[in-house]
Every structure is written in structure tokens, then in C-alpha cells.
Design a protein around this motif. Structure first.
Motif, PDB file in Angstrom:
ATOM      1  N   TYR A 175      -4.644   5.142  -0.464  1.00  0.00           N
ATOM      2  CA  TYR A 175      -3.321   4.229  -0.877  1.00  0.00           C
ATOM      3  C   TYR A 175      -3.615   3.655  -2.304  1.00  0.00           C
ATOM      4  O   TYR A 175      -4.702   3.178  -2.933  1.00  0.00           O
ATOM      5  CB  TYR A 175      -3.636   3.096  -0.005  1.00  0.00           C
ATOM      6  CG  TYR A 175      -3.008   3.315   1.339  1.00  0.00           C
ATOM      7  CD1 TYR A 175      -1.894   3.640   1.931  1.00  0.00           C
ATOM      8  CD2 TYR A 175      -4.325   3.877   2.149  1.00  0.00           C
ATOM      9  CE1 TYR A 175      -1.607   4.347   3.277  1.00  0.00           C
ATOM     10  CE2 TYR A 175      -4.121   4.305   3.430  1.00  0.00           C
ATOM     11  CZ  TYR A 175      -2.494   4.650   3.938  1.00  0.00           C
ATOM     12  OH  TYR A 175      -2.569   4.986   5.418  1.00  0.00           O
ATOM     13  N   LYS A 176      -2.621   3.551  -2.906  1.00  0.00           N
ATOM     14  CA  LYS A 176      -2.407   2.692  -4.227  1.00  0.00           C
ATOM     15  C   LYS A 176      -1.991   1.493  -4.300  1.00  0.00           C
ATOM     16  O   LYS A 176      -1.019   0.933  -3.499  1.00  0.00           O
ATOM     17  CB  LYS A 176      -1.353   3.373  -5.085  1.00  0.00           C
ATOM     18  CG  LYS A 176      -1.339   3.040  -6.761  1.00  0.00           C
ATOM     19  CD  LYS A 176      -0.648   3.919  -7.579  1.00  0.00           C
ATOM     20  CE  LYS A 176       0.775   3.805  -7.527  1.00  0.00           C
ATOM     21  NZ  LYS A 176       1.362   4.639  -8.587  1.00  0.00           N
ATOM     22  N   THR A 177      -2.582   0.557  -4.846  1.00  0.00           N
ATOM     23  CA  THR A 177      -2.240  -1.013  -4.621  1.00  0.00           C
ATOM     24  C   THR A 177      -2.536  -1.579  -5.936  1.00  0.00           C
ATOM     25  O   THR A 177      -3.017  -1.275  -6.893  1.00  0.00           O
ATOM     26  CB  THR A 177      -2.974  -1.611  -3.387  1.00  0.00           C
ATOM     27  OG1 THR A 177      -2.458  -2.872  -2.936  1.00  0.00           O
ATOM     28  CG2 THR A 177      -4.455  -1.674  -3.501  1.00  0.00           C
ATOM     29  N   LYS A 178      -2.565  -2.918  -6.076  1.00  0.00           N
ATOM     30  CA  LYS A 178      -2.882  -3.980  -7.020  1.00  0.00           C
ATOM     31  C   LYS A 178      -3.910  -4.874  -6.513  1.00  0.00           C
ATOM     32  O   LYS A 178      -3.760  -5.334  -5.398  1.00  0.00           O
ATOM     33  CB  LYS A 178      -1.894  -4.688  -7.617  1.00  0.00           C
ATOM     34  CG  LYS A 178      -0.598  -3.474  -8.118  1.00  0.00           C
ATOM     35  CD  LYS A 178      -0.387  -3.630  -9.555  1.00  0.00           C
ATOM     36  CE  LYS A 178       0.822  -2.918  -9.841  1.00  0.00           C
ATOM     37  NZ  LYS A 178       0.534  -2.066 -10.943  1.00  0.00           N
ATOM     38  N   TYR A 205      -7.319   2.192  -6.089  1.00  0.00           N
ATOM     39  CA  TYR A 205      -7.054   3.191  -4.787  1.00  0.00           C
ATOM     40  C   TYR A 205      -7.834   2.841  -3.957  1.00  0.00           C
ATOM     41  O   TYR A 205      -9.056   2.834  -4.300  1.00  0.00           O
ATOM     42  CB  TYR A 205      -7.081   4.517  -5.528  1.00  0.00           C
ATOM     43  CG  TYR A 205      -6.035   5.126  -6.497  1.00  0.00           C
ATOM     44  CD1 TYR A 205      -4.902   5.445  -6.134  1.00  0.00           C
ATOM     45  CD2 TYR A 205      -6.090   4.802  -7.922  1.00  0.00           C
ATOM     46  CE1 TYR A 205      -3.818   5.817  -6.927  1.00  0.00           C
ATOM     47  CE2 TYR A 205      -5.089   5.058  -8.786  1.00  0.00           C
ATOM     48  CZ  TYR A 205      -4.066   5.583  -8.362  1.00  0.00           C
ATOM     49  OH  TYR A 205      -3.127   5.899  -9.284  1.00  0.00           O
ATOM     50  N   THR A 220      -4.050  -1.714 -10.964  1.00  0.00           N
ATOM     51  CA  THR A 220      -3.998  -0.551  -9.954  1.00  0.00           C
ATOM     52  C   THR A 220      -5.048  -0.097  -9.819  1.00  0.00           C
ATOM     53  O   THR A 220      -6.185   0.401 -10.489  1.00  0.00           O
ATOM     54  CB  THR A 220      -2.880   0.851 -10.581  1.00  0.00           C
ATOM     55  OG1 THR A 220      -1.653  -0.061 -10.947  1.00  0.00           O
ATOM     56  CG2 THR A 220      -2.873   1.552  -9.601  1.00  0.00           C
ATOM     57  N   TYR A 223       0.761  -1.309  -0.078  1.00  0.00           N
ATOM     58  CA  TYR A 223       0.103  -0.058  -0.037  1.00  0.00           C
ATOM     59  C   TYR A 223       0.939   1.295  -0.129  1.00  0.00           C
ATOM     60  O   TYR A 223       1.593   1.563   0.882  1.00  0.00           O
ATOM     61  CB  TYR A 223      -0.880   0.144   0.990  1.00  0.00           C
ATOM     62  CG  TYR A 223      -1.970  -1.217   1.299  1.00  0.00           C
ATOM     63  CD1 TYR A 223      -2.986  -1.161   0.491  1.00  0.00           C
ATOM     64  CD2 TYR A 223      -1.524  -2.150   2.144  1.00  0.00           C
ATOM     65  CE1 TYR A 223      -3.962  -2.313   0.620  1.00  0.00           C
ATOM     66  CE2 TYR A 223      -2.530  -3.202   2.314  1.00  0.00           C
ATOM     67  CZ  TYR A 223      -3.558  -3.349   1.600  1.00  0.00           C
ATOM     68  OH  TYR A 223      -4.379  -4.324   1.345  1.00  0.00           O
ATOM     69  N   LYS A 224       0.842   2.031  -1.042  1.00  0.00           N
ATOM     70  CA  LYS A 224       1.678   3.274  -1.273  1.00  0.00           C
ATOM     71  C   LYS A 224       0.663   4.367  -1.096  1.00  0.00           C
ATOM     72  O   LYS A 224      -0.362   4.555  -1.885  1.00  0.00           O
ATOM     73  CB  LYS A 224       2.239   3.324  -2.842  1.00  0.00           C
ATOM     74  CG  LYS A 224       3.174   1.985  -3.048  1.00  0.00           C
ATOM     75  CD  LYS A 224       4.293   2.037  -2.434  1.00  0.00           C
ATOM     76  CE  LYS A 224       5.177   0.985  -2.921  1.00  0.00           C
ATOM     77  NZ  LYS A 224       6.325   0.468  -2.044  1.00  0.00           N
ATOM     78  N   GLU A 276      -0.947   7.850  -1.264  1.00  0.00           N
ATOM     79  CA  GLU A 276      -1.123   8.792  -2.331  1.00  0.00           C
ATOM     80  C   GLU A 276      -1.623  10.098  -1.495  1.00  0.00           C
ATOM     81  O   GLU A 276      -1.975  11.161  -2.410  1.00  0.00           O
ATOM     82  CB  GLU A 276      -2.137   8.497  -3.230  1.00  0.00           C
ATOM     83  CG  GLU A 276      -1.737   7.244  -4.261  1.00  0.00           C
ATOM     84  CD  GLU A 276      -0.501   7.792  -5.141  1.00  0.00           C
ATOM     85  OE1 GLU A 276      -0.482   8.461  -6.103  1.00  0.00           O
ATOM     86  OE2 GLU A 276       0.579   6.897  -5.122  1.00  0.00           O
TER      87      GLU A 276
END
Length: 169
Positions: free
Chosen positions: A74-77, A85, A83, A50-51, A53
Motif C-alpha cells: 500500500y502507498k500512504t503518507k 510503501y 510517500t 491506503y492505496k 499498489e
């Protein structure tokens, strides 16, 4: 003392003023709690998965008023590798089900709407919570609830027909 000294006040006036003050305090406390929980999630999350944003402003209507706060996106897959959010705070607290209305408030609206017209439902909710809700807003919420229940029923029937139910007979 100042509430009583502001001119001729009835007990009803006093009760309404105290209720509003208590609701304002609850709004402030809820905002603080949500912000702290979001900070905890930010620190404890899987940083590889989890990046962050950044923060986004939002609000949620509750039985004690509108709580405005910020939460991290958060950006994730997803499972397919696409991708997406997400808001981990919403996921953690179960807020993604209803949207900008708390589950507690939604239940109150549901209870009233099953017994009274939408116009009366909106009036009761507006009078008791201080929120501004229209008859159309109450109707829209009931449509969302109906859609959610319908999807849950379809899933339950599918699981029953395929033999993938959980629990015991």
C-alpha cells in the motif's frame, strides 16, 4: 498403508515421513490463512489513507517450512507527508520485526545459539524443520536480534532519563 508398503521402513522412517506430510499441510494452511487475512485487510482498510499498489510475492521461513504467499503493498503518507510503501498484513501480524523468518523460528534459533555454536545451531534447525539454514544465517539472525534489543534498551534508558516511562514504580 502406502508408506509402510514402500519397502523396508523403520519406525524412524515412518515418523520422518509423517512429520514431513504434516509440515507440508501446515505450509498450505498457513498460505491460505495469510492470503485470506490479506484479503480482509484489503476490504476493511481506510481506502483514502491506503492505496493498493498490487500484490507482491514473498516467503517466510517457519518451524514447519517455507510459506510462499502474496501480500498487498500500500502507498500512504507518513507523519512528515512523505510517500511510503507498507504491507498492512505484516503490520497486522507483527512480521516487520524479523523479516523473512517467523518469530517462533527465530526464538528456536536464539535458544539453541545461546547454548551451542552456530554450526550446530544450523544443523539442529535444518534437521528438525527441514529448512536449509547455514551457520552464517544463524549468526546473522542473532546480530539482528542483538541490534533490536540494543535499540529497545536505548529507548528505555531515554524514557527513564526524560521521565516519560510508563507503568508504576
Amino acid at each position: 498403508n502406502t508408506i509402510l508398503n514402500e519397502g523396508k521402513k523403520t519406525f524412524k522412517d515412518l515418523e520422518q515421513e509423517l512429520y514431513r506430510v504434516a509440515c507440508d499441510m501446515a505450509v498450505d494452511m498457513a498460505k491460505e490463512i495469510l492470503n485470506k487475512k490479506d484479503d480482509e485487510i484489503f476490504i476493511e482498510r481506510d481506502k483514502e489513507k491506503y492505496k493498493s499498489e498490487g500484490l507482491r510475492k514473498t516467503s517466510i521461513k517457519t518451524v514447519f517450512g517455507v510459506v510462499e504467499y502474496e501480500r498487498r503493498v500500500y502507498k500512504t503518507k507518513n507523519e512528515e507527508g512523505k510517500t511510503i510503501y507498507i504491507y498492512l498484513l505484516d503490520k497486522e501480524l507483527g512480521l516487520e520485526k524479523i523479516g523473512l523468518i517467523s518469530e517462533n523460528l527465530a526464538e528456536k534459533i536464539e535458544d539453541i545459539a545461546t547454548e551451542a555454536p552456530y554450526r550446530e545451531t544450523a544443523s539442529v534447525i535444518s534437521d528438525t524443520t527441514g529448512l536449509s539454514i547455514s551457520a552464517q544465517g544463524a549468526w546473522g539472525l542473532m546480530q539482528q536480534v542483538g541490534d533490536r534489543i540494543g535499540k529497545e534498551e536505548i529507548q528505555a534508558v531515554y524514557e527513564m532519563n526524560t521521565g516519560h516511562t510508563e507503568g508504576k514504580i
